[in-house]
Every structure is written in structure tokens, then in C-alpha cells.
Design an enzyme around this catalytic site. Structure first.
Site, mmCIF file in Angstrom:
data_model
loop_
_atom_site.group_PDB
_atom_site.id
_atom_site.type_symbol
_atom_site.label_atom_id
_atom_site.label_comp_id
_atom_site.label_asym_id
_atom_site.label_seq_id
_atom_site.Cartn_x
_atom_site.Cartn_y
_atom_site.Cartn_z
ATOM 1 N N SER A 177 37.205 38.841 35.348
ATOM 2 C CA SER A 177 37.644 38.775 36.743
ATOM 3 C C SER A 177 37.162 39.919 37.630
ATOM 4 O O SER A 177 37.336 39.873 38.851
ATOM 5 C CB SER A 177 39.176 38.696 36.812
ATOM 6 O OG SER A 177 39.765 39.865 36.292
ATOM 7 N N LYS A 189 47.666 40.698 41.183
ATOM 8 C CA LYS A 189 46.607 41.607 41.632
ATOM 9 C C LYS A 189 46.789 41.991 43.099
ATOM 10 O O LYS A 189 46.444 43.102 43.496
ATOM 11 C CB LYS A 189 45.247 40.974 41.382
ATOM 12 C CG LYS A 189 44.982 40.785 39.892
ATOM 13 C CD LYS A 189 43.606 40.236 39.583
ATOM 14 C CE LYS A 189 43.413 40.166 38.066
ATOM 15 N NZ LYS A 189 42.061 39.731 37.682
#
Length: 355
Positions: free
Chosen positions: A247, A293
Site C-alpha cells: 500500500s 490511515k
């Protein structure tokens, strides 16, 4: 004598009560459950972690990758996850495939991270005007399936380069080479393990889908991906030993690109976080846990966040990120990106931060 007996009984009851509480505490904290807990991790500045040969580091702001924290659940974490909007609880097999060990999982995450870094290097150098060699090397083994012939023979990270002596460059090649074959037939594999060529002969068995239903195809039981051989003209060092997964691909690409574009500060003084996989064509892919996140980036003081705008799920990563940003009342700007070029274009038009 009677008072002494009473005191002894009280003491015994207290000890029993303390023992029960201790056992309960042990149960809450140490008994594993078949779940994983996922929660906000951190936002990590990339400039100290990445060194491009001959590159410059002129950032007044920062480019940051974002992470999630993930661990096996116990009863205490399970209850907390059910009560907190910032913690998710998922079934164990959503993280570690059936029959996969923790060592397998860690090796898979490390392999995916390595691939992500290499693709990021290639895309960054290409966008900076350098020539890059990108060659289809073979089929990367990302896992083996329990009770299938590959289990115990192939390992995560192996690269299959030929089937029955015929070159295998991509997963499409592999599927074509197995098409029409029947249960009980065997195939001769040539593969690389840590750059050393090895061979194996594996029988073929019927394949099933994730729900255990027959697919009508046969195979030897791997989770495949494409492996690219990538060569860039300058050495790049990336120090992310304790981070796994794909990611960070987008943010790796941006940091490498900026160091190659000498005397250009793309951050314009802002703290810029983001997430998203990076593909060989420069497109940015969907990731998991983007809500965590966003929270990690906000805690780290990020002012801008790049989020993939994708069509792989019912709700795009970008929409998930915007919803979380609204819920936590952050002033951080969430910017949608489909490709690395979207992110670069956004940064080029960004006005310098006023201090």
C-alpha cells in the site's frame, strides 16, 4: 478461636477472589481468538528512509506513507473493537489464508513490499525521464494452498519461469499452459528460488474457489502474481524493515521522483500523506484499512492525503477516506488519484504554504 477461624475464612475467600480475578485477567489478555484487530498505525516521513543515488532532498514539508496496526485478538481487544468506531475486528482467514502460518504471512507481506518498491522505482524513474528496463520474468508464488501438490514444494517468493520446458512469463501464460489438462496429469516446473534455478514435477488436482466450489479447472495449488525484472539506472535504498504489504507504492513513487527532480520541492512546505498500490502502468490501486490511515495521518499533522479513487468495491477508497475525514472533523484535504500522474499534477499546481 472462632474469630481466628472467621479471619481464616475471610482470607481464603479473598485469595479465591484474587485468583479468580487473575484468571479472568489472563483470559481477557492472553487467550487468542480466531480474529484480528486492525486499528490506526502511524504516518512515517519517507525522506529519511529513501536514498536515491545522486538525488537531492530539498523538502520543506514531508511526504509520508501511512500504516495500520494489526494483531491477533484476545477477548479484551474483541470487546474494545466492538465498541470503538476506530478499531475493526476481522476473521483470521481474512488475514491469514487457511493453512498458512504466521511465517508464511510475514514472508508474503515482505515479498509484496519488495515488488511494490521495485515498481515504484521504475515508475518514478520513467516519469523523471530516465530509461528503465522492465521485463516479464515469470509467475511469482504468493502462497500455496493446503492439501494441494505445491504445498511443501514451492515457497512464497519462488518465481516459476517454465512449465514443461515452455517459457512462462505471466499468470496468463501459466493458465494457458494448464488449460485442457486433466486430474492426475503431471507438469514439470522450472522456478527460481533466491535467484537459483530449481525444478519440480507436480501432479494436477481439481481447483476450488474461495467457497469450496469446483472451478472445473486443475492446477497444483498456488496463489500467483506476475513478477517483473526491473532495472533502473541509479541505486535506490529504501529502509522499511518492519513494514509489509503493497500500500505504500504511490508514496514511494512520489518520494523517489522528487529526489530525482533536483532542486524541486513538490511538498511546497506541506505535510502530505497518502496510500495506494502502484501498478506497472502507473495506475494507483485500492488498499485496505484506509479509514485507519486517515486517522494516523491526521494525528501526524498531515494537511493533504492522497486516496485511490477506484471501482473495485461498492465504495471507493476515496469515498471511505472522505467519510472518515468528516467523522473525525479533520481539516486535512483528501485528494482523489487514479494514477501517479494525478498526484504529480496536483503537487505541481500546489501553491507554496504560507508561513
Amino acid at each position: 478461636m472462632e474469630r481466628a477461624d472467621q479471619r481464616k475464612q475471610v482470607t481464603n475467600r479473598s485469595l479465591l477472589w484474587m485468583a479468580a480475578m487473575l484468571l479472568l485477567l489472563i483470559a481477557l489478555l492472553y487467550i487468542p481468538l480466531p480474529y484480528y484487530v486492525i486499528r490506526p498505525g502511524s504516518a512515517i516521513e519517507l525522506q529519511p528512509l529513501i536514498q536515491v543515488e545522486g538525488g537531492t532532498k530539498e523538502e520543506k514539508g514531508a511526504l509520508m506513507l501511512t500504516t495500520v496496526r494489526m494483531g491477533e485478538a484476545n477477548p479484551a481487544w474483541y470487546v474494545y473493537a466492538k465498541l470503538s468506531p476506530d478499531v475493526d475486528i476481522v476473521e483470521e482467514e481474512a488475514v491469514i489464508s487457511h493453512g498458512e502460518t504466521n511465517e508464511d504471512f510475514e514472508r508474503r507481506e515482505a515479498t509484496v513490499m519488495t515488488n511494490s518498491q521495485q515498481v515504484a522505482e521504475a515508475i518514478a524513474f520513467e516519469r523523471a525521464g530516465y530509461k528503465v528496463k522492465m521485463e516479464k520474468q515469470g509467475v511469482l508464488v504468493m502462497g500455496t494452498i493446503e492439501d494441494m501438490p505445491a504445498r511443501g514444494v514451492l515457497q512464497i517468493g519462488d518465481v516459476i519461469t517454465a512449465v514443461n520446458g515452455k517459457r512462462t512469463r505471466t499468470t496468463t501464460d501459466l493458465f494457458d499452459q494448464l488449460k485442457g489438462k486433466k486430474e492426475g496429469e503431471a507438469v514439470a516446473l522450472t522456478y527460481l528460488r533466491e535467484s537459483k534455478e530449481q525444478k519440480a514435477v507436480l501432479p494436477l488436482k481439481p481447483l476450488v474457489d474461495t467457497e469450496g466450489k469446483p472451478t472445473g479447472r486443475v492446477g497444483f495449488g498456488i496463489r500467483p502474481d506476475n513478477k517483473l525484472l526491473i532495472e533502473v539506472p541509479k541505486k535506490v535504498t529504501i529502509g522499511t524493515k518492519n513494514i509489509g504489504g503493497p500500500s505504500a507504492g504511490l508514496m514511494f513513487t512520489l518520494e523517489i521522483y522528487e529526489q530525482l527532480k533536483k532542486n524541486i520541492d513538490m511538498t511546497r512546505g506541506y505535510r502530505i500523506a497518502g496510500t495506494g498500490t502502484i501498478n506497472p502502468d502507473g495506475s494507483v490501486g485500492r488498499i485496505g484499512g484506509i479509514q485507519h490511515k486517515i486517522i494516523a495521518a491526521d494525528i501526524a499533522g498531515a494537511e493533504i492525503f492522497f486516496a485511490p479513487t477506484d471501482s473495485d468495491g461498492e465504495v471507493s477508497n476515496y469515498d471511505e477516506a472522505v467519510a472518515t475525514a468528516k467523522r473525525i472533523h479533520t481539516a486535512m484535504r483528501v485528494v482523489p488519484v487514479k494514477t501517479v500522474d494525478d498526484a504529480i499534477s496536483y503537487l505541481k499546481q500546489l501553491k507554496p504554504k504560507q508561513t
